[in-house]
Motif scaffolding. Structure first.
Motif, PDB file in Angstrom:
ATOM      1  N   PRO A 135       0.803  -1.229   0.000  1.00  0.00           N
ATOM      2  CA  PRO A 135       0.000   0.000   0.000  1.00  0.00           C
ATOM      3  C   PRO A 135       0.837   1.281   0.000  1.00  0.00           C
ATOM      4  O   PRO A 135       0.315   2.359   0.239  1.00  0.00           O
ATOM      5  CB  PRO A 135      -0.752  -0.126   1.322  1.00  0.00           C
ATOM      6  CG  PRO A 135       0.253  -0.766   2.237  1.00  0.00           C
ATOM      7  CD  PRO A 135       1.056  -1.715   1.369  1.00  0.00           C
ATOM      8  N   GLU A 136       2.147   1.165  -0.276  1.00  0.00           N
ATOM      9  CA  GLU A 136       3.047   2.311  -0.116  1.00  0.00           C
ATOM     10  C   GLU A 136       2.758   3.463  -1.072  1.00  0.00           C
ATOM     11  O   GLU A 136       3.170   4.593  -0.815  1.00  0.00           O
ATOM     12  CB  GLU A 136       4.503   1.858  -0.274  1.00  0.00           C
ATOM     13  CG  GLU A 136       5.073   1.124   0.945  1.00  0.00           C
ATOM     14  CD  GLU A 136       4.635  -0.327   1.004  1.00  0.00           C
ATOM     15  OE1 GLU A 136       3.898  -0.766   0.071  1.00  0.00           O
ATOM     16  OE2 GLU A 136       5.012  -1.027   1.962  1.00  0.00           O
ATOM     17  N   VAL A 137       2.111   3.187  -2.189  1.00  0.00           N
ATOM     18  CA  VAL A 137       1.761   4.251  -3.141  1.00  0.00           C
ATOM     19  C   VAL A 137       0.237   4.382  -3.103  1.00  0.00           C
ATOM     20  O   VAL A 137      -0.479   3.641  -3.779  1.00  0.00           O
ATOM     21  CB  VAL A 137       2.262   3.908  -4.558  1.00  0.00           C
ATOM     22  CG1 VAL A 137       1.946   5.034  -5.537  1.00  0.00           C
ATOM     23  CG2 VAL A 137       3.772   3.635  -4.539  1.00  0.00           C
ATOM     24  N   PRO A 138      -0.291   5.307  -2.304  1.00  0.00           N
ATOM     25  CA  PRO A 138      -1.731   5.351  -2.021  1.00  0.00           C
ATOM     26  C   PRO A 138      -2.629   5.487  -3.247  1.00  0.00           C
ATOM     27  O   PRO A 138      -3.692   4.858  -3.298  1.00  0.00           O
ATOM     28  CB  PRO A 138      -1.873   6.558  -1.093  1.00  0.00           C
ATOM     29  CG  PRO A 138      -0.534   6.699  -0.446  1.00  0.00           C
ATOM     30  CD  PRO A 138       0.453   6.283  -1.480  1.00  0.00           C
ATOM     31  N   VAL A 139      -2.246   6.292  -4.225  1.00  0.00           N
ATOM     32  CA  VAL A 139      -3.105   6.463  -5.403  1.00  0.00           C
ATOM     33  C   VAL A 139      -3.227   5.145  -6.158  1.00  0.00           C
ATOM     34  O   VAL A 139      -4.321   4.740  -6.578  1.00  0.00           O
ATOM     35  CB  VAL A 139      -2.563   7.574  -6.325  1.00  0.00           C
ATOM     36  CG1 VAL A 139      -3.353   7.616  -7.632  1.00  0.00           C
ATOM     37  CG2 VAL A 139      -2.625   8.927  -5.626  1.00  0.00           C
ATOM     38  N   PHE A 140      -2.110   4.462  -6.316  1.00  0.00           N
ATOM     39  CA  PHE A 140      -2.129   3.156  -6.978  1.00  0.00           C
ATOM     40  C   PHE A 140      -2.967   2.164  -6.176  1.00  0.00           C
ATOM     41  O   PHE A 140      -3.813   1.455  -6.736  1.00  0.00           O
ATOM     42  CB  PHE A 140      -0.702   2.628  -7.143  1.00  0.00           C
ATOM     43  CG  PHE A 140      -0.630   1.220  -7.676  1.00  0.00           C
ATOM     44  CD1 PHE A 140      -0.726   0.977  -9.032  1.00  0.00           C
ATOM     45  CD2 PHE A 140      -0.475   0.144  -6.808  1.00  0.00           C
ATOM     46  CE1 PHE A 140      -0.673  -0.336  -9.522  1.00  0.00           C
ATOM     47  CE2 PHE A 140      -0.417  -1.157  -7.288  1.00  0.00           C
ATOM     48  CZ  PHE A 140      -0.509  -1.394  -8.649  1.00  0.00           C
ATOM     49  N   SER A 178       5.776  13.771  -6.036  1.00  0.00           N
ATOM     50  CA  SER A 178       4.366  13.403  -6.147  1.00  0.00           C
ATOM     51  C   SER A 178       4.177  11.973  -6.609  1.00  0.00           C
ATOM     52  O   SER A 178       3.068  11.517  -6.807  1.00  0.00           O
ATOM     53  CB  SER A 178       3.649  14.340  -7.107  1.00  0.00           C
ATOM     54  OG  SER A 178       4.144  14.209  -8.422  1.00  0.00           O
ATOM     55  N   ALA A 179       5.300  11.223  -6.813  1.00  0.00           N
ATOM     56  CA  ALA A 179       5.200   9.813  -7.227  1.00  0.00           C
ATOM     57  C   ALA A 179       4.417   9.000  -6.223  1.00  0.00           C
ATOM     58  O   ALA A 179       3.861   7.969  -6.554  1.00  0.00           O
ATOM     59  CB  ALA A 179       6.589   9.217  -7.404  1.00  0.00           C
ATOM     60  N   ARG A 180       4.348   9.444  -4.996  1.00  0.00           N
ATOM     61  CA  ARG A 180       3.583   8.719  -4.003  1.00  0.00           C
ATOM     62  C   ARG A 180       2.209   9.320  -3.789  1.00  0.00           C
ATOM     63  O   ARG A 180       1.457   8.844  -2.992  1.00  0.00           O
ATOM     64  CB  ARG A 180       4.342   8.680  -2.681  1.00  0.00           C
ATOM     65  CG  ARG A 180       5.612   7.833  -2.781  1.00  0.00           C
ATOM     66  CD  ARG A 180       6.384   7.859  -1.464  1.00  0.00           C
ATOM     67  NE  ARG A 180       7.570   7.034  -1.583  1.00  0.00           N
ATOM     68  CZ  ARG A 180       7.613   5.733  -1.309  1.00  0.00           C
ATOM     69  NH1 ARG A 180       6.517   5.111  -0.921  1.00  0.00           N
ATOM     70  NH2 ARG A 180       8.737   5.059  -1.419  1.00  0.00           N
TER      71      ARG A 180
END
Length: 328
Positions: free
Chosen positions: A28-33, A326-328
């Protein structure tokens, strides 16, 4: 937004790109993904929960190459990565999907609502799961060179590059064709697939699918979708044709001709938004990429690896796209 002054085209891979825990290092480290993946699983209902479990498992209950896992999970990962790129402020000029990647492209472009597309994808894979066993064979040859080896059973399933053609068909005839090709000096390898995608053997399984597509609302795309089936941007007639969408598992994928159409309009930053770097390897053969006027950026590693490798590759791509933190 563009990448280094170039318009961005998202490339969305399909069958053969899947692997166990593909892109799971971003969850879940990248919330948008993660939120976009959850959105797909929710839209798929009870089956979505089973898909989520197998996606995150080191040893899935259902093998990843089975149509009921490869197709919906590829659709989910392609869609979620596309949503992530959009969240960075990148506004693609075009989308080009390969096989099931075209369904993800259509959702990202607004042709289908996600909840409708998720149901249609599940309907497709349930139908295809009932088809006889089959497979796909990548051959280092042109379609013309392969004509003497084709039959009613074994056909050209995909044209991926000038000398990369994929044959498809039932297991027995495909194995025989592969032996003949190797005896004649051709280089061949099986594509990870337990179904003969993009061949007539799947036509019986697709009967009735058009009726499901016909009742689903469609809209004009917000972004041009270059179809690997028509080799041109989707038209209003294509979008409204339920039989066009229902026939994707049977129709050949003509990725390279579609790429040629896209690149005829000018140079692009070609961003592979899906597992692996199979499409990146293909498009690096294009003259515009070879001369350096167009560029290729994959979002994920070329091969399966530890979770942190997913995040490192994504972060490097984000920097190239100007997304920075903003990658995350």
């Amino acid at each position: 937004m563009t990448g280094g002054g170039l318009p961005v085209a998202l490339l969305l891979p399909g069958q053969g790109s899947q692997h166990v825990r593909m892109a799971a290092g971003l969850h879940p480290e990248v919330p948008v993904f993660a939120a976009a993946m959850d959105e797909v699983f929710t839209a798929m209902g009870e089956e979505g929960e089973r898909l989520r479990s197998d996606w995150l498992a080191e040893r899935p209950v259902v093998p990843i190459d089975h149509v009921t896992r490869s197709q919906p999970l590829l659709f989910a990962v392609d869609y979620a990565l596309g949503r992530l790129v959009l969240s960075w402020g990148v506004r693609p000029a075009a989308l080009l999907g390969h096989s099931i990647g075209e369904m993800a492209a259509a959702v990202l472009a607004g042709v289908f609502e996600l909840r409708d597309a998720a149901v249609l994808v599940l309907d497709r894979v349930r139908r295809l799961a009932a088809a006889p066993p089959g497979g796909m064979l990548a051959v280092a040859a042109t379609p013309t060179e392969l004509e003497p080896y084709l039959s009613a059973d074994v056909v050209v399933g995909a044209i991926n590059a000038p000398r990369q053609t994929v044959l498809a068909g039932p297991d027995g005839p495909l194995e025989k064709t592969g032996r003949l090709l190797r005896e004649d000096g051709f280089t061949c390898r099986r594509v990870p697939s337990l179904s003969g995608f993009h061949s007539p053997m799947l036509a019986p399984a697709c009967r009735g699918a058009a009726e499901r597509f016909a009742v689903v609302p469609v809209r004009a795309p917000r972004t041009a979708v270059y179809s690997a089936y028509t080799t041109a941007p989707l038209t209003r007639a294509d979008i409204a044709d339920a039989s066009f969408w229902a026939g994707h598992p049977v129709a050949p994928v003509r990725f390279w001709p579609a790429l040629e159409t896209l690149m005829a309009g000018g140079d692009h930053l070609l961003v592979e938004a899906g597992p692996g770097q199979g499409l990146s390897r293909l498009v690096r053969r294009h003259p515009a990429v070879r001369r350096g006027t167009s560029r290729v950026v994959p979002l994920l590693p070329a091969r399966p690896g530890p979770p942190e490798k997913d995040r490192e590759t994504l972060a490097a791509a984000a920097r190239l796209l100007g997304a920075g933190a903003s990658a995350r």
